[in-house]
Design a protein around this motif. Structure first.
Motif, PDB file in Angstrom:
ATOM      1  N   GLN A   8       0.658  -1.226   0.123  1.00 20.86           N
ATOM      2  CA  GLN A   8       0.043   0.087  -0.049  1.00 20.86           C
ATOM      3  C   GLN A   8       0.738   1.222  -0.005  1.00 20.86           C
ATOM      4  OE1 GLN A   8      -3.131   0.106  -0.204  1.00 20.86           O
ATOM      5  NE2 GLN A   8      -3.203  -2.226  -0.361  1.00 20.86           N
ATOM      6  N   ARG A  13      -2.552   4.095   3.621  1.00 20.74           N
ATOM      7  CA  ARG A  13      -2.537   3.342   4.836  1.00 20.74           C
ATOM      8  C   ARG A  13      -3.228   3.697   5.916  1.00 20.74           C
ATOM      9  NH1 ARG A  13       4.186   2.224   4.916  1.00 20.74           N
ATOM     10  NH2 ARG A  13       4.296   1.172   3.034  1.00 20.74           N
ATOM     11  N   VAL A  82      -3.051  -5.334   7.144  1.00 24.86           N
ATOM     12  CA  VAL A  82      -3.197  -4.219   6.541  1.00 24.86           C
ATOM     13  C   VAL A  82      -2.071  -3.793   5.548  1.00 24.86           C
ATOM     14  CG1 VAL A  82      -3.636  -1.588   6.872  1.00 24.86           C
ATOM     15  CG2 VAL A  82      -4.867  -3.571   8.287  1.00 24.86           C
ATOM     16  N   LEU A  88      -6.860  -2.468  -0.498  1.00 20.81           N
ATOM     17  CA  LEU A  88      -7.586  -2.084   0.617  1.00 20.81           C
ATOM     18  C   LEU A  88      -9.068  -1.825   0.154  1.00 20.81           C
ATOM     19  CD1 LEU A  88      -5.320  -0.319   2.906  1.00 20.81           C
ATOM     20  CD2 LEU A  88      -6.242  -2.545   3.403  1.00 20.81           C
TER      21      LEU A  88
END
Length: 216
Positions: A8, A13, A82, A88
């Motif tokens: 990411q 983030r 994550v 995402l």
């Protein structure tokens, strides 16, 4: 994954933009389960208190360490997932309903040969540790109810091995019941969510029953 796999960009983030407004009630409740599971398990230390030397000092200490270690390791795992998530937006939007396999497949290639081999070993070790702890806690809890004659077959369930000093019959029941459930879930995968929901609700209903009894 926290160290080696960052797919990411830095700007995404912390901020995830959603194309259209939507209710976050269901998402919030689902995410709350992660927190419940993250700090759940500390009470299992009390289930084996009768088998611990100096339990008044060691059991509270074990409970505190369980919360600290579980919380830190769980938060690091979530952070790794994550940061390593390839998309995402798809996860938040729900188009990627099961993102963990996607994240793992995407990450294993960046961990190298050693990392790719070590990750499954760590995962299996963690699962075995969880299974053993659940068996220990569940068998002692079942034994405690049986010892007080609160269950059918209490005399048999409350039997303690003279050789090993453990409730062998209660331990056998705790091992056999999941084995019987596993084939049913295998043939009917849609029942896994129901079984999990029943287990989660049962756990916290039992917890709250004690709290309500004290408040009463």
């Amino acid at each position: 994954m926290c160290v080696f796999t960052h797919t990411q960009p830095k700007s995404s983030r912390l901020v995830i933009r959603i194309a259209r407004p939507r209710s976050y009630a269901a998402t919030f409740l689902a995410a709350a389960l992660s927190g419940l599971f993250l700090f759940y398990g500390f009470e299992a230390c009390g289930d084996v208190a009768e088998e611990v030397a100096d339990p008044t000092r060691r059991i509270p200490r074990a409970m505190i360490l369980t919360i600290l270690v579980g919380g830190v390791s769980g938060l690091l795992s979530f952070a790794g997932y994550v940061l390593a998530a390839p998309d995402l937006q798809a996860i938040v939007a729900g188009t990627d309903a099961d993102p963990i396999p996607t994240i793992l497949v995407n990450s294993l290639g960046t961990l190298g040969t050693v990392g790719a081999k070590a990750f499954p070993v760590i995962t299996v070790t963690a699962f075995i540790s969880c299974v053993l702890s659940l068996q220990a806690a569940g068998s002692r809890l079942l034994y405690a109810f049986a010892r007080d004659r609160m269950l059918p077959g209490s005399r048999w369930l409350s039997h303690v091995s003279d050789k090993h000093s453990v409730p062998t019959n209660a331990l056998a029941v705790v091992c056999v019941v999941p084995i019987l459930i596993a084939p049913f879930v295998f043939w009917r995968p849609d029942t896994l969510a129901r079984v999990t929901a029943f287990a989660v609700l049962g756990i916290y209903v039992a917890f709250q029953a004690v709290v309500l009894a004290v408040l009463r």
